[in-house]
Design a protein around this motif. Sequence first.
Motif, short mmCIF file in Angstrom:
data_model
loop_
_atom_site.label_atom_id
_atom_site.label_comp_id
_atom_site.label_asym_id
_atom_site.label_seq_id
_atom_site.Cartn_x
_atom_site.Cartn_y
_atom_site.Cartn_z
N LEU A 80 -4.18 60.44 -46.86
CA LEU A 80 -5.49 60.92 -47.29
C LEU A 80 -5.44 61.27 -48.78
CD1 LEU A 80 -6.20 63.27 -44.25
CD2 LEU A 80 -7.16 61.00 -44.62
N ILE A 81 -6.61 61.50 -49.35
CA ILE A 81 -6.71 61.82 -50.77
C ILE A 81 -7.22 63.25 -50.93
CG2 ILE A 81 -7.84 61.23 -52.95
CD1 ILE A 81 -8.07 58.36 -51.90
N HIS A 82 -6.52 64.03 -51.75
CA HIS A 82 -6.91 65.43 -51.97
C HIS A 82 -8.20 65.50 -52.78
CE1 HIS A 82 -6.75 69.21 -54.45
NE2 HIS A 82 -6.73 69.68 -53.22
N VAL A 83 -9.14 66.29 -52.28
CA VAL A 83 -10.40 66.52 -52.99
C VAL A 83 -10.46 67.96 -53.49
CG1 VAL A 83 -12.92 66.52 -52.83
CG2 VAL A 83 -11.59 64.78 -51.61
N SER A 93 -2.89 61.28 -53.95
CA SER A 93 -2.60 60.70 -52.63
C SER A 93 -1.68 61.65 -51.86
CB SER A 93 -1.93 59.34 -52.79
OG SER A 93 -2.81 58.42 -53.40
N CYS A 94 -2.02 61.88 -50.61
CA CYS A 94 -1.26 62.83 -49.79
C CYS A 94 -0.84 62.20 -48.46
CB CYS A 94 -2.09 64.07 -49.50
SG CYS A 94 -2.56 65.02 -50.96
N ASN A 101 3.31 72.71 -34.24
CA ASN A 101 3.10 74.06 -34.78
C ASN A 101 2.37 74.10 -36.11
OD1 ASN A 101 4.69 75.32 -32.65
ND2 ASN A 101 6.47 74.42 -33.66
N SER A 102 2.22 72.97 -36.77
CA SER A 102 1.68 73.05 -38.13
C SER A 102 0.99 71.77 -38.58
CB SER A 102 2.81 73.38 -39.11
OG SER A 102 3.78 72.33 -39.12
N LEU A 103 0.20 71.95 -39.64
CA LEU A 103 -0.38 70.83 -40.38
C LEU A 103 0.35 70.80 -41.72
CD1 LEU A 103 -2.61 68.68 -41.00
CD2 LEU A 103 -3.98 70.56 -41.92
N VAL A 104 0.89 69.65 -42.07
CA VAL A 104 1.67 69.53 -43.30
C VAL A 104 1.01 68.51 -44.23
CG1 VAL A 104 3.93 69.02 -44.29
CG2 VAL A 104 3.78 70.09 -42.04
N VAL A 105 0.89 68.89 -45.49
CA VAL A 105 0.34 68.00 -46.51
C VAL A 105 1.37 67.84 -47.62
CG1 VAL A 105 -1.53 67.59 -48.15
CG2 VAL A 105 -2.00 68.79 -46.00
N GLU A 106 1.79 66.61 -47.86
CA GLU A 106 2.75 66.33 -48.93
C GLU A 106 2.02 65.55 -50.02
OE1 GLU A 106 6.00 64.20 -47.27
OE2 GLU A 106 6.70 65.86 -46.01
N GLY A 107 1.99 66.12 -51.22
CA GLY A 107 1.30 65.45 -52.32
C GLY A 107 1.63 66.10 -53.64
N GLY A 108 1.67 65.30 -54.70
CA GLY A 108 1.97 65.84 -56.01
C GLY A 108 3.36 66.45 -56.12
N ASN A 113 2.54 73.69 -46.09
CA ASN A 113 2.65 73.89 -44.65
C ASN A 113 1.62 74.91 -44.18
OD1 ASN A 113 4.57 73.35 -42.20
ND2 ASN A 113 4.21 75.55 -42.20
N LEU A 114 0.81 74.51 -43.21
CA LEU A 114 -0.23 75.38 -42.67
C LEU A 114 -0.01 75.53 -41.17
CD1 LEU A 114 -2.89 76.93 -43.22
CD2 LEU A 114 -4.11 74.80 -42.77
N ASP A 115 0.33 76.75 -40.74
CA ASP A 115 0.54 76.98 -39.31
C ASP A 115 -0.76 76.75 -38.55
OD1 ASP A 115 3.15 77.63 -39.78
OD2 ASP A 115 2.82 79.80 -39.76
N LEU A 116 -0.65 76.17 -37.37
CA LEU A 116 -1.85 75.87 -36.59
C LEU A 116 -2.60 77.12 -36.18
CD1 LEU A 116 -0.72 72.91 -34.29
CD2 LEU A 116 -2.01 72.82 -36.42
N ASP A 117 -1.89 78.25 -36.02
CA ASP A 117 -2.60 79.47 -35.62
C ASP A 117 -3.44 80.04 -36.76
OD1 ASP A 117 -0.65 80.52 -37.25
OD2 ASP A 117 0.41 81.58 -35.66
#
Length: 217
Positions: A80-83, A93-94, A101-108, A113-117
């Motif tokens: 995906l692309i960061h806005v 580009s990410c 347990n988490s949503l992870v975004v790797e970019g730049g 790391n964002l915990d799902l809770d």
Amino acid sequence: MYNRVIGLVAFILCIFVAILGSGIFLIGLMEPGSVENPWIPFVFAIMFAFFGFKAKRELKVQKQQKQLKEERGIIVDSSLIHVEGLPIAEKTSCYVYVTANSLVVEGGGITFNLDLDQIRAAEVKTDVEIANIVYSSAAQGIVGELISGQTGLAIGLRVRSKEKRSYTYYLIINYIDSSGKIASLLLEGGNVSDTAFKISRAIQPLIVNNFGTTVQL
């Protein structure tokens, strides 16, 4: 799995043709006149050998990617692309993926790391839907800064300036940040809906028991 099977078949076929072409070439050299032009099968042998080893390399890469996903516990991933929402440049580009347990975004060069809770909602909206929200005076007061702010206006203007109507899909993540405040993350999935939808579909059943957030107005 399906792609790996196709890759394996392509590799075997290419190597077979390469060996066959090499054999015909050698016969032509050893028995002059038996093959009209032995260089033609030789060229084909080189070409198919190249494609064969390329297919083998792709199979190796796919295997490594599968192992990496298993090690990280990745349920689903997407490009995906960061806005808006992260301290990195717009249009970066990410690589985005979901684990148990988490949503992870790797970019730049940074991994977020964002915990799902922490996540309260994961939705996908098109640029047309965002434009309709932005330009609806009745909704502007309640949709929040992510859509009614500068980013939302920019998306709305792009929609209105389009000559040909096509949808751009955006993944919107609403979450509680480390300081306890409501925050949002906006990622663009391009014109293919599944790039964004597969992330939201994976997250939604994992956050169904998350408590909602009450905001005092």
